[in-house]
Structure formats: structure tokens, C-alpha cells
Write a protein that holds these residues in place. Sequence first.
Motif, PDB file in Angstrom:
ATOM      1  N   SER A  40       0.582  -1.196   0.434  1.00 15.59           N
ATOM      2  CA  SER A  40      -0.309  -0.022  -0.038  1.00 15.59           C
ATOM      3  C   SER A  40       0.772   1.176  -0.124  1.00 15.59           C
ATOM      4  O   SER A  40       0.419   2.487  -0.286  1.00 15.59           O
ATOM      5  N   ASN A  68      -1.116  -9.567  10.453  1.00 19.08           N
ATOM      6  CA  ASN A  68      -0.111 -10.889  11.457  1.00 19.08           C
ATOM      7  C   ASN A  68       1.048 -10.992  10.862  1.00 19.08           C
ATOM      8  O   ASN A  68       1.565 -11.869  10.776  1.00 19.08           O
ATOM      9  N   GLY A  95      -0.023  -2.284  12.421  1.00 18.13           N
ATOM     10  CA  GLY A  95       0.782  -2.631  13.707  1.00 18.13           C
ATOM     11  C   GLY A  95       0.910  -3.756  12.792  1.00 18.13           C
ATOM     12  O   GLY A  95       1.884  -4.484  13.756  1.00 18.13           O
ATOM     13  N   ASP A  99       4.871  -4.102  14.606  1.00 21.21           N
ATOM     14  CA  ASP A  99       5.247  -5.223  15.567  1.00 21.21           C
ATOM     15  C   ASP A  99       6.076  -6.116  15.136  1.00 21.21           C
ATOM     16  O   ASP A  99       7.035  -6.044  15.481  1.00 21.21           O
ATOM     17  N   LYS A 102       9.255  -4.210  15.330  1.00 23.71           N
ATOM     18  CA  LYS A 102       9.694  -3.863  17.088  1.00 23.71           C
ATOM     19  C   LYS A 102      10.747  -5.991  16.812  1.00 23.71           C
ATOM     20  O   LYS A 102      11.508  -6.205  17.906  1.00 23.71           O
ATOM     21  N   LEU A 137      -2.547   3.089   9.483  1.00 21.82           N
ATOM     22  CA  LEU A 137      -3.524   3.118  10.539  1.00 21.82           C
ATOM     23  C   LEU A 137      -3.855   2.933  11.666  1.00 21.82           C
ATOM     24  O   LEU A 137      -2.823   1.810  12.373  1.00 21.82           O
ATOM     25  N   THR A 140      -3.736  -0.168  16.876  1.00 20.16           N
ATOM     26  CA  THR A 140      -3.292  -1.015  17.649  1.00 20.16           C
ATOM     27  C   THR A 140      -1.722  -0.147  18.655  1.00 20.16           C
ATOM     28  O   THR A 140      -2.327  -0.788  19.276  1.00 20.16           O
ATOM     29  N   ASN A 145       3.715   2.282  21.916  1.00 20.73           N
ATOM     30  CA  ASN A 145       3.731   1.368  22.538  1.00 20.73           C
ATOM     31  C   ASN A 145       5.204   0.475  23.384  1.00 20.73           C
ATOM     32  O   ASN A 145       5.996   0.859  22.102  1.00 20.73           O
ATOM     33  N   LYS A 158       0.183 -17.328  17.820  1.00 22.97           N
ATOM     34  CA  LYS A 158       0.187 -15.538  17.686  1.00 22.97           C
ATOM     35  C   LYS A 158       0.572 -15.723  19.220  1.00 22.97           C
ATOM     36  O   LYS A 158      -0.648 -15.679  19.605  1.00 22.97           O
ATOM     37  N   TYR A 177      -2.066   9.805   6.229  1.00 25.60           N
ATOM     38  CA  TYR A 177      -2.017   9.050   5.005  1.00 25.60           C
ATOM     39  C   TYR A 177      -3.213   7.830   5.351  1.00 25.60           C
ATOM     40  O   TYR A 177      -2.957   6.621   4.719  1.00 25.60           O
ATOM     41  N   THR A 178      -3.939   8.516   6.093  1.00 26.72           N
ATOM     42  CA  THR A 178      -5.247   7.718   6.263  1.00 26.72           C
ATOM     43  C   THR A 178      -6.940   7.723   5.336  1.00 26.72           C
ATOM     44  O   THR A 178      -7.228   6.373   5.308  1.00 26.72           O
ATOM     45  N   THR A 180      -6.618   6.751   2.523  1.00 27.64           N
ATOM     46  CA  THR A 180      -6.432   5.801   1.445  1.00 27.64           C
ATOM     47  C   THR A 180      -6.832   4.266   1.850  1.00 27.64           C
ATOM     48  O   THR A 180      -7.363   2.998   1.552  1.00 27.64           O
ATOM     49  N   LEU A 181      -6.824   4.264   3.051  1.00 30.54           N
ATOM     50  CA  LEU A 181      -7.980   2.792   3.705  1.00 30.54           C
ATOM     51  C   LEU A 181      -9.206   2.138   3.799  1.00 30.54           C
ATOM     52  O   LEU A 181      -9.992   3.804   3.571  1.00 30.54           O
ATOM     53  N   ASP A 192     -10.987  -2.265  16.758  1.00 31.66           N
ATOM     54  CA  ASP A 192      -9.464  -2.434  18.215  1.00 31.66           C
ATOM     55  C   ASP A 192      -9.821  -1.387  19.397  1.00 31.66           C
ATOM     56  O   ASP A 192      -9.191  -2.178  20.152  1.00 31.66           O
ATOM     57  N   HIS A 196      -9.483  -2.111  22.331  1.00 34.39           N
ATOM     58  CA  HIS A 196      -8.651  -1.707  23.542  1.00 34.39           C
ATOM     59  C   HIS A 196      -8.708  -0.705  25.162  1.00 34.39           C
ATOM     60  O   HIS A 196      -8.425  -1.469  26.059  1.00 34.39           O
ATOM     61  N   HIS A 279      -7.542  -9.493  13.099  1.00 35.16           N
ATOM     62  CA  HIS A 279      -7.491  -9.204  14.503  1.00 35.16           C
ATOM     63  C   HIS A 279      -8.713  -8.350  14.771  1.00 35.16           C
ATOM     64  O   HIS A 279      -9.352  -9.067  15.951  1.00 35.16           O
TER      65      HIS A 279
HETATM   66  O1  NZQ Z   1       0.033  -3.631   4.250  1.00 38.21           O
HETATM   67  P1  NZQ Z   1       0.081  -3.340   3.048  1.00 38.21           P
HETATM   68  O2  NZQ Z   1       0.111  -3.423   1.669  1.00 38.21           O
HETATM   69  O3  NZQ Z   1       0.276  -1.949   3.506  1.00 38.21           O
HETATM   70  O4  NZQ Z   1      -2.088  -3.046   3.591  1.00 38.21           O
HETATM   71  C1  NZQ Z   1      -2.547  -3.191   4.615  1.00 38.21           C
HETATM   72  C2  NZQ Z   1      -3.081  -3.890   5.364  1.00 38.21           C
HETATM   73  O5  NZQ Z   1      -3.304  -4.955   3.874  1.00 38.21           O
HETATM   74  C3  NZQ Z   1      -2.943  -2.206   4.741  1.00 38.21           C
HETATM   75  N1  NZQ Z   1      -3.061  -0.754   5.177  1.00 38.21           N
HETATM   76  C4  NZQ Z   1      -2.359  -0.153   6.047  1.00 38.21           C
HETATM   77  N2  NZQ Z   1      -1.992   1.322   5.469  1.00 38.21           N
HETATM   78  C5  NZQ Z   1      -3.364   1.230   5.095  1.00 38.21           C
HETATM   79  C6  NZQ Z   1      -3.152   0.065   4.366  1.00 38.21           C
HETATM   80  N3  NZQ Z   1      -4.217   0.218   2.950  1.00 38.21           N
HETATM   81  C7  NZQ Z   1      -4.407   1.536   2.525  1.00 38.21           C
HETATM   82  N4  NZQ Z   1      -3.898   3.077   2.933  1.00 38.21           N
HETATM   83  C8  NZQ Z   1      -3.800   2.897   4.262  1.00 38.21           C
HETATM   84  N5  NZQ Z   1      -3.112   3.956   4.411  1.00 38.21           N
HETATM   85  O6  NZQ Z   1      -4.541  -2.448   5.775  1.00 38.21           O
HETATM   86  C9  NZQ Z   1      -3.898  -3.988   6.444  1.00 38.21           C
HETATM   87  C10 NZQ Z   1      -3.848  -4.098   7.547  1.00 38.21           C
HETATM   88  O7  NZQ Z   1      -2.453  -3.386   8.394  1.00 38.21           O
HETATM   89  P2  NZQ Z   1      -2.570  -4.637   9.956  1.00 38.21           P
HETATM   90  O8  NZQ Z   1      -0.921  -3.015   9.673  1.00 38.21           O
HETATM   91  O9  NZQ Z   1      -2.351  -5.758   9.371  1.00 38.21           O
HETATM   92  O10 NZQ Z   1      -3.377  -3.732  10.365  1.00 38.21           O
HETATM   93  P3  NZQ Z   1      -4.179  -3.246  12.312  1.00 38.21           P
HETATM   94  O11 NZQ Z   1      -3.023  -2.104  11.978  1.00 38.21           O
HETATM   95  O12 NZQ Z   1      -4.927  -3.843  12.394  1.00 38.21           O
HETATM   96  O13 NZQ Z   1      -2.531  -4.265  12.852  1.00 38.21           O
HETATM   97  C11 NZQ Z   1      -3.066  -5.332  13.153  1.00 38.21           C
HETATM   98  C12 NZQ Z   1      -2.029  -6.388  14.046  1.00 38.21           C
HETATM   99  O14 NZQ Z   1      -1.519  -5.472  14.599  1.00 38.21           O
HETATM  100  C13 NZQ Z   1      -1.500  -6.009  16.539  1.00 38.21           C
HETATM  101  C14 NZQ Z   1      -2.768  -7.699  15.963  1.00 38.21           C
HETATM  102  O15 NZQ Z   1      -2.835  -9.183  16.233  1.00 38.21           O
HETATM  103  C15 NZQ Z   1      -2.262  -7.528  14.152  1.00 38.21           C
HETATM  104  O16 NZQ Z   1      -0.846  -8.399  14.400  1.00 38.21           O
HETATM  105  N6  NZQ Z   1      -1.687  -5.700  17.253  1.00 38.21           N
HETATM  106  C16 NZQ Z   1      -0.808  -4.829  17.924  1.00 38.21           C
HETATM  107  C17 NZQ Z   1      -0.972  -4.705  19.205  1.00 38.21           C
HETATM  108  C18 NZQ Z   1       0.005  -3.794  19.953  1.00 38.21           C
HETATM  109  N7  NZQ Z   1       1.090  -3.837  18.699  1.00 38.21           N
HETATM  110  O17 NZQ Z   1       0.404  -2.824  21.050  1.00 38.21           O
HETATM  111  C19 NZQ Z   1      -2.260  -4.141  19.800  1.00 38.21           C
HETATM  112  C20 NZQ Z   1      -2.813  -4.727  19.237  1.00 38.21           C
HETATM  113  O18 NZQ Z   1      -4.275  -5.084  20.122  1.00 38.21           O
HETATM  114  C21 NZQ Z   1      -2.993  -5.950  18.035  1.00 38.21           C
HETATM  115  O19 NZQ Z   1      -2.839  -7.090  18.806  1.00 38.21           O
END
Ligand code: NZQ
Length: 386
Positions: A40, A68, A95, A99, A102, A137, A140, A145, A158, A177-178, A180-181, A192, A196, A279
Motif C-alpha cells: 500500500s 499478523n 500495527g 510489531d 519491534k 492505520l 493498535t 507502546n 500468535k 495517510y489514512t 486511502t484505507l 480494535d 483496547h 484481529h
Molecule cells: O500491507 P499493506 O499493503 O501496507 O496493507 C495493509 C494491510 O493489508 C493495509 N493498510 C495499512 N495502511 C493502509 C493500508 N491500506 C491502504 N492505505 C493505508 N493507509 O491494511 C491492512 C492491515 O494492516 P495491519 O497492519 O495488519 O493492521 P493493524 O494496524 O490493524 O495491525 C494488526 C496487527 O497488530 C496486532 C494485531 O494482533 C495484528 O497482528 N496488535 C498489536 C498491538 C500492539 N502492538 O500493541 C495490540 C493490538 O491489540 C494487536 O494485537
Amino acid sequence: MQKFQFVNPTKIIFGKGQILQLAKEIPSGSKVLVLYGGGSVKKTGLLESIKEVLKDYQLGEFGGIEPNPTYETLMKAVELIRKENYDFLLAVGGGSVIDGTKFIAAAVPFTQGDPWEIIVKHLPIHTALPFATVLTLPATGSEMNSGAVITRKALQAKLAFMSGAVFPRFSILDPMYTYTLPQKQIANGVVDAFIHVMEQYMTYPVAGKVQDRFSEGLLMTLVEEGPKALEDPENYDVRANLMWTATLALNGLIGSGVPQDWSTHMVGHEITALYGLDHAQTLAIVLPSMLEVMKEEKSAKLIQYGERIWNLAADLPAADKSRLAIGKTRNFFESMGVKTRFSDYGLGDEVIEKIIASLEIHGMVKLGEKGTVSPQVVRQVLKLSL
Ligand code: NZQ
Ligand code: ZN
């Protein structure tokens, strides 16, 4: 209020155009690896902007971190960094990318064994590579954090780890930047962040008035602004409020000095590991039923929540307030387009014992703020979620 210590060293750089700050914040002379997800950031042009801003640095790229994020993919980045001696990481994404970064940051200097041990053996992390994030996005809170959740595909596991060594040095939060989501990801992010807050708020009262009011402010903002983001995706103020809310929902502040639950998250992680649901989808399935099963233990806060977030009349009977508060929570997730039952995702009662077995393998047998959410309780919750 309970005893607590609170520290959060991550610098937040918020607002339109703040990407230009990257060059001031990353130490000059660094060899920077830019990490991102499935592409993206290329489509939106963000990667190109970053390369332009960082043109005076030695730069490399690592793409393909999946939602994930998996140990299997992340270890490829670890090898690359060790071979090419990058000394600063820049995570660009949601996230999952943050993650994943990290884990990579902690794994690179960890040479005394397989870095997976950091997670399963809860080893202390003494050192990690410095890294920063550009968030795309809001969901998370990972941008401010010290937690991360990593999947090991081969084990269908997981699991989370936390360490003060993996706070981002800084995070750039530009609401634009958000824009396009996809709708699904906007909704996932709102749900989510909402959950939290709930995991740190929906426990039992400890006279943490300020934590309660902060939490309620965040919940009300999500209820107000979430639907607007779906209807009007390029509304800057809506996006800015959602972005800052999601960050504050899990940066340690509202959880300081109060009991915390996290049972919905622990069950949700097992569902994602086994069935690949997003998630937030897993949380939307589990939380309403968890509240239903735990409503006696949580009754004081459930009533407060019903009155303050959902404007339930003070003179309603307590049982009605709990029932309505839970129903309104489920309806909110559904109204955002996040379904709340296993059957909505093509899953049935075959999932129950698999999820319970995974929780037992991972030692998740005394969940909840009082440790009372046993496998038997989770079984009841899952039955109610079918
Ligand atoms: O991979 P790309 O091509 O970038 O696409 C992503 C992905 O397919 C897309 N996306 C992100 N920003 C975009 C966008 N598409 C268009 N325009 C944008 N600006 O969105 C999709 C999902 O992204 P992802 O990073 O997986 O989503 P999220 O931020 O919800 O993260 C989920 C992960 O974070 C963990 C979850 O378990 C999961 O693995 N968590 C992390 C936490 C923490 N570190 O504190 C706490 C949470 O409870 C959670 O468990
Ligand atoms: Zn979450």
C-alpha cells in the motif's frame, strides 16, 4: 487507585506534512532500513516521499511484512540487517509492520539462541536496534507502546511480547495517510481501539476517576467519529481524532493504576492463529459474549459504561442496564461493518475445542482481571458467540 509507574519515551510528531521531520529525527549518518507491508505504501506514494526526504541517508528496503506478521518473514529481515549492517529501522505501515519491526529490532542483537525464545521464554531484552514509525492505520497503538504480537505460522501460534527496549524512538502520525484505507480497515481500527479501552476500563472500580474519564472520552470519540470516517473518508478532523484516540487507547496511560482484563485479546489471538480472521473481527466476536458471561463480576463498571457511553437512564434496573450496554456495544461493531458472530465468518461449533486447546497450550488458563476466566468460562463465551 492502584500503585503504578508510568513511562513512555516515544516522541509523537503529529499532523499534516510532518514527514519532513524524518530527516531531523533520524541521526545523520545512519544506515536506514525502511520496512513496509504488502505494497500500500507504494500505491499511495508514501514510500517515494520517504525516499525523497531521506535522500542523504544510506537507505535499504524490506517489503512484504504481512498482516499478523510472521516469524518466518521477519527472520529474513533479521538476516538482511545482520549481513548489511543497518543501524536504524523505519517501519511504515499499520500495527503489523510496526510489531514486526519491534521483533526484528530485538532479534538482530539476540545471538544466544533462536529469537523466537524471546517470545516463548519471556526473555528480558537488554538491547534492540533503534527504530521509528510512520503510521498509516490507526488501530493498535503500536506506534507508542512497547508491545508486539508475532505469529509463527508453522506452529499456528500468535503470541505477544513486551519490552521497554522496543518503544519506537518517534512516530509520525499524519492523518492524511489514512485517507486511502479500505472501509474494512477503518472499521477494524475503530473496533480494535475501542476494545483496547474496554480491556483496561471494563473491570472493577478502584476509584481511578481520571482513568475512567479518559477512557470514556476515548470511547465516546470512537462512537462519534468512527461512522463519520466511513461516510467521509477525507475529513481531516475526523481522521485526526481517530488517529490520536487509537494511540492514546494503548500507550500505557489509561491502564496505569487500574486493573486490566485482556481476556478478549488472548482468545482473539488464538482465533486469528487458527482461522486467519482479522484481529478486530476476532475481538468483535468475543467481547460481547465475554461481557455477557462476566456481567456479574463486571456489573459496577458495566452500569457506569451503559450510563456514560450509551446514555442509559439512571433509574433503569441494573440488569437492564447491563443487557442494553452489551447490546449497544454489539450494535456499534455491526454498524461499523464488523460482524460479531462466528457464523458470519463461516465458522461453527467445531472451533470451540480447538480454541480451548490452543489457549491451554499457551498457558492462557487464568485470564481476566481476577484470573477467573478459565477454559470452562471461555467455552461458555465461545458458545454464545456462534
Ligand atoms: O500491507 P499493506 O499493503 O501496507 O496493507 C495493509 C494491510 O493489508 C493495509 N493498510 C495499512 N495502511 C493502509 C493500508 N491500506 C491502504 N492505505 C493505508 N493507509 O491494511 C491492512 C492491515 O494492516 P495491519 O497492519 O495488519 O493492521 P493493524 O494496524 O490493524 O495491525 C494488526 C496487527 O497488530 C496486532 C494485531 O494482533 C495484528 O497482528 N496488535 C498489536 C498491538 C500492539 N502492538 O500493541 C495490540 C493490538 O491489540 C494487536 O494485537
Ligand atoms: Zn487489539
